[in-house]
Design a protein around this motif. Structure first.
Motif, PDB file in Angstrom:
ATOM      1  N   LEU B 166      65.400  -4.406 -65.499  1.00 47.20           N
ATOM      2  CA  LEU B 166      64.074  -3.786 -65.593  1.00 47.20           C
ATOM      3  C   LEU B 166      64.124  -2.638 -66.602  1.00 47.20           C
ATOM      4  O   LEU B 166      64.840  -1.654 -66.387  1.00 47.20           O
ATOM      5  N   ARG B 195      58.064   1.486 -46.482  1.00 48.32           N
ATOM      6  CA  ARG B 195      57.367   1.977 -47.680  1.00 48.32           C
ATOM      7  C   ARG B 195      56.651   3.294 -47.374  1.00 48.32           C
ATOM      8  O   ARG B 195      56.755   4.264 -48.131  1.00 48.32           O
ATOM      9  N   HIS B 205      62.591   9.504 -55.504  1.00 48.50           N
ATOM     10  CA  HIS B 205      62.328   8.098 -55.815  1.00 48.50           C
ATOM     11  C   HIS B 205      61.158   7.499 -55.043  1.00 48.50           C
ATOM     12  O   HIS B 205      60.697   6.405 -55.385  1.00 48.50           O
ATOM     13  N   GLU B 207      58.478   5.611 -52.767  1.00 49.42           N
ATOM     14  CA  GLU B 207      58.514   4.301 -52.105  1.00 49.42           C
ATOM     15  C   GLU B 207      59.339   3.307 -52.932  1.00 49.42           C
ATOM     16  O   GLU B 207      59.628   3.532 -54.102  1.00 49.42           O
ATOM     17  N   PRO B 208      59.744   2.202 -52.316  1.00 49.02           N
ATOM     18  CA  PRO B 208      60.559   1.211 -53.034  1.00 49.02           C
ATOM     19  C   PRO B 208      59.836   0.684 -54.271  1.00 49.02           C
ATOM     20  O   PRO B 208      58.607   0.721 -54.349  1.00 49.02           O
ATOM     21  N   ILE B 209      60.621   0.164 -55.221  1.00 54.52           N
ATOM     22  CA  ILE B 209      60.010  -0.464 -56.398  1.00 54.52           C
ATOM     23  C   ILE B 209      59.857  -1.967 -56.211  1.00 54.52           C
ATOM     24  O   ILE B 209      59.068  -2.594 -56.908  1.00 54.52           O
ATOM     25  N   TRP B 211      60.853  -5.467 -53.162  1.00 55.71           N
ATOM     26  CA  TRP B 211      61.448  -5.898 -51.894  1.00 55.71           C
ATOM     27  C   TRP B 211      61.330  -7.413 -51.785  1.00 55.71           C
ATOM     28  O   TRP B 211      60.525  -8.043 -52.465  1.00 55.71           O
TER      29      TRP B 211
END
Lengths: 301, 301
Positions: B166, B195, B205, B207-209, B211
């Motif tokens: 990415l 999240r 960082h 919430e997640p990028i 999943w």
């Protein structure tokens, strides 16, 4: 074709309001900030602000409605820029009609049943929140001054814009979004100069996110000659590009290459990808809200 | 494995300085902010700040050296957090030795000739600038409180970290960089809760990028069972994962899925991808600088 009759942002907005100008604002009121618009039901406002914070390159947030439902006044989201610099206090702003052409989305789907030259029938005075996002048009005067005039300016057209597969950092309801990019074609030897020229305009997407012919496939762009929005790409001479190397065509790759910037159409793509419930509204790509202040305001000191 | 003997950041830093603690800081001084470190020649400082601005999810900038060459004092880069909150005025900071283990890069290549427990021979007092970047360890206490303890905490290990494909938004000399991510495994039904729990920690960082098992290939992760840094992934029960569906293996995909966050090892990857000339230094992944203040300081109001 962009007329250069308009000198100020207010003049462009008045012409858009009167529907005497309904085409692209590219090149209009030279030197004035042009902004992308996205209007959302208020329940999505917090998640949208987070989306912008997490994706400042495609989504640099400039300003938003002073309160939910408000279409006549904005507050700046950039601490160093007063709200009254963006839109003068004496200006008579109406976000529902001061843009030449709009897009309307219902439950995440584009309403193509009509041309939207205003938003009167869709805007809810008790709910909708407008957000203004920086636009790459703001660094085009700097490119022209640096002898790097974009082809679409030379040719008097709208900039080409593309869907990509480059994921946004998700934020709340905004999942599955991807970057939209604008493209300008330059000689390979000019890339460093182009990057340095647009870098200071952080609130207008700043420096490019990718460049070179290999970036086309890396970004998942289907066909560089067929942009999803705007006009077909023009070379630095303002003439149409006929072949890209991805077609086995005749362009000398060492000679000219595509350069891609984040684009403020990205929030519209995010609305669609998230299948956002309710009615969202936006500018038609390339048909911007022209503000009262000069691009230099966005330039980092 | 992580001792919980240490109560404060100062205690962890003193143990690292004395080389009595040289392993991961995961789980140490619970509730205290842990920070990633990257140290660059001063000529790259401006471009690095821009890299952070353009990529706030993997590179949330917390603080930097008060002046080039300085290893004993930092200034906060977050307006709402005073510098003396991060490191107390009474603390005796030495960025060259207060981290259990370091990485050293020469001309963009990792120096694997030695274990680095301090930076004395590499740090230039007239030049190097240190940057502190937020770390996902800061939201792990919140996950534990929400009954979502990460597997590596339950199992007393370091978090697994991965290279991805990415791309970062480039900034000046920093071109070609890609995200590094940390990973925690959760039940699919808990994703929304996970999240929402980490989202408020934007400077760590957030919430997640991404999943789900399909995110593994989308992120270009070679093998989820073999992280580039940290320990092998553990399930929510703290036990080792043996198979992923990508191996045709035995995990019920509906049951547990990997969840990925931006990771502060990203700047090290950026240094390598850019082939940065000169000497750069950093923490060893999972071996962080523990600060004097609590994670709650990073939580959005």
């Amino acid at each position: 074709m962009g007329s250069t009759f308009f000198i100020t942002g207010q003049e462009v907005r008045q012409a858009a309001r009167a529907n005497s100008h309904t085409s692209t604002t590219a090149g209009l009121a030279p030197g004035h900030i042009q902004a992308n618009l996205i209007v959302l039901p208020s329940k999505y406002a917090t998640d949208f602000r987070t989306l912008c914070q997490r994706n400042p390159v495609p989504c640099p947030l400039l300003a938003e409605s002073t309160k939910p439902g408000c279409w006549s006044a904005i507050k700046s989201c950039i601490p160093s820029i007063p709200s009254t610099t963006l839109i003068n206090q004496s200006s008579d702003l109406d976000l529902r009609r001061d843009i030449p052409r709009y897009m309307v989305y219902h439950d995440g789907e584009l309403d193509e049943s009509a041309e939207h030259t205003d938003l009167f029938t869709h805007w809810r005075d008790d709910d909708h929140v407008a957000f203004l996002i920086g636009c790459s048009f703001s660094f085009e005067a700097a490119l022209c001054e640096a002898d790097l005039a974009p082809g679409h300016i030379v040719g008097g057209m709208n900039v080409p814009m593309y869907r990509t597969t480059l994921p946004l950092n998700p934020a709340g309801v905004f999942t599955g979004g991807t970057y939209v990019v604008s493209m300008r074609v330059y000689k390979a030897q000019d890339i460093d100069h182009v990057r340095a020229t647009t870098a200071p305009y952080a609130s207008a997407h700043g420096e490019p996110i990718a460049w070179g012919w290999d970036a086309v496939s890396r970004l998942g762009i289907a066909d560089v000659l067929q942009p999803e929005w705007g006009d077909c790409p023009l070379g630095p001479d303002g003439k149409e590009l006929e072949f890209g190397p991805q077609d086995g065509g005749g362009i000398d790759c060492g000679e000219i290459v595509p350069v891609f910037w984040g684009c403020g159409v990205t929030p519209q793509e995010a609305v669609m990808r998230a299948g956002l419930q309710g009615t969202a509204m936006a500018h038609a790509p390339g048909h911007m809200l022209v503000l009262d202040c000069l691009d230099e305001v966005l330039k980092a000191q």
